[in-house]
Scaffold this active site. Structure first.
Site, PDB file in Angstrom:
ATOM      1  N   HIS A  64      -3.329  -8.361   0.786  1.00  0.00           N
ATOM      2  CA  HIS A  64      -2.457  -6.737  -0.060  1.00  0.00           C
ATOM      3  C   HIS A  64      -1.423  -7.392  -1.004  1.00  0.00           C
ATOM      4  CE1 HIS A  64      -4.870  -3.554   0.157  1.00  0.00           C
ATOM      5  NE2 HIS A  64      -4.624  -3.711   1.247  1.00  0.00           N
ATOM      6  N   HIS A  93      -7.037 -10.008   5.011  1.00  0.00           N
ATOM      7  CA  HIS A  93      -7.174  -8.576   4.629  1.00  0.00           C
ATOM      8  C   HIS A  93      -5.501  -8.492   3.854  1.00  0.00           C
ATOM      9  CE1 HIS A  93      -8.986  -4.867   3.575  1.00  0.00           C
ATOM     10  NE2 HIS A  93      -7.805  -4.335   3.217  1.00  0.00           N
ATOM     11  N   GLU A  94      -4.835  -8.409   5.154  1.00  0.00           N
ATOM     12  CA  GLU A  94      -3.269  -7.444   4.604  1.00  0.00           C
ATOM     13  C   GLU A  94      -2.593  -8.516   4.181  1.00  0.00           C
ATOM     14  OE1 GLU A  94      -3.187  -4.962   5.634  1.00  0.00           O
ATOM     15  OE2 GLU A  94      -4.928  -4.493   6.668  1.00  0.00           O
ATOM     16  N   CYS A 149     -10.719  -0.167   3.665  1.00  0.00           N
ATOM     17  CA  CYS A 149      -9.476  -0.594   3.430  1.00  0.00           C
ATOM     18  C   CYS A 149      -8.927   1.103   3.333  1.00  0.00           C
ATOM     19  CB  CYS A 149      -9.002  -1.355   2.473  1.00  0.00           C
ATOM     20  SG  CYS A 149      -7.089  -1.416   2.091  1.00  0.00           S
ATOM     21  N   LEU A 150      -7.178   1.019   3.958  1.00  0.00           N
ATOM     22  CA  LEU A 150      -6.709   2.746   3.576  1.00  0.00           C
ATOM     23  C   LEU A 150      -6.701   2.881   2.286  1.00  0.00           C
ATOM     24  CD1 LEU A 150      -4.144   2.788   6.176  1.00  0.00           C
ATOM     25  CD2 LEU A 150      -6.022   3.925   6.454  1.00  0.00           C
ATOM     26  N   GLN A 192       0.961  -1.174   0.183  1.00  0.00           N
ATOM     27  CA  GLN A 192       0.022  -0.277  -0.917  1.00  0.00           C
ATOM     28  C   GLN A 192       0.871   1.283  -0.177  1.00  0.00           C
ATOM     29  OE1 GLN A 192      -2.797  -1.961   3.253  1.00  0.00           O
ATOM     30  NE2 GLN A 192      -3.877  -0.477   2.500  1.00  0.00           N
TER      31      GLN A 192
END
Ligand code: QAP
Ligand code: CO
Length: 168
Positions: free
Chosen positions: A138, A134-135, A92-93, A51
């Protein structure tokens, strides 16, 4: 330490697959600290290196109420240890302002390295298990919007692209 810029959907760099961390050097320590600073500043509970446009297998999170439980996972792997899914409203950022319900395996075992390169294992359920998955997604170039309908995903894309154009 520094607050880093967070890539936003549909940036194609969010689709890169990250490679394993091999050097547990001073640069890595600075990167980890900057990722925490970036995550806390943005009021997030998790942030993957992807990210911030660093394509290494590394993520940070803090799912605690008081934001006093930083956790680092390097080269993480996940095993599902109980059948069954749990649903969370995920955000999510990298997809600011949007939340959608996602189902994921609810009980997992995670194997990873800590910031010194020492292996550890933990079992997780609930929000922690969801956040870790979730991470890790990414790091494999995946986003939570990949699990929702194409129509919803397209609407989110259009709105964010409009915002990006306005702030450019
Ligand atoms: C992943 O997400 C997650 O839209 C971490 O305007 C989230 O930290 C896993 C955030 C929920 C499980 C459940 C999102 C902050 C933070 C926004 C985040 C926003 C400001 C998202
Ligand atoms: Co995210």
């Amino acid at each position: 330490m520094a607050v880093l810029q967070i890539l936003e959907f549909p940036d194609p760099r969010l689709r890169k697959v990250a490679t394993p961390v091999t050097d547990f050097d001073a640069d890595l320590q600075i990167l980890i600290d900057s990722m925490f600073e970036t995550m806390y500043e943005a009021q997030g509970i998790g942030l993957a290196a992807t990210q911030i446009n660093v394509h290494k297998r590394l993520l940070v999170l803090d799912v605690s109420e008081n934001k006093d439980s930083p956790q680092v996972f390097i080269n993480p792997t996940v095993e599902i240890i109980q059948p069954g899914l749990s649903e969370y409203d995920e955000g999510c950022l990298s997809v600011p302002g949007f939340y959608e319900t996602v189902s994921r395996p609810y009980m997992i075992r995670v194997k990873a390295l800590d910031r010194m390169g020492t292996p550890f294992e933990l079992e997780a359920d609930g929000l922690l298990a969801t956040c870790i998955q979730h991470e890790i997604d990414h790091l494999d170039g995946k986003l939570f919007v990949d699990y929702i309908s194409a129509l919803k995903r397209q609407r989110i894309r259009t709105k964010l692209e409009k915002e990006h154009k306005q702030s450019a």
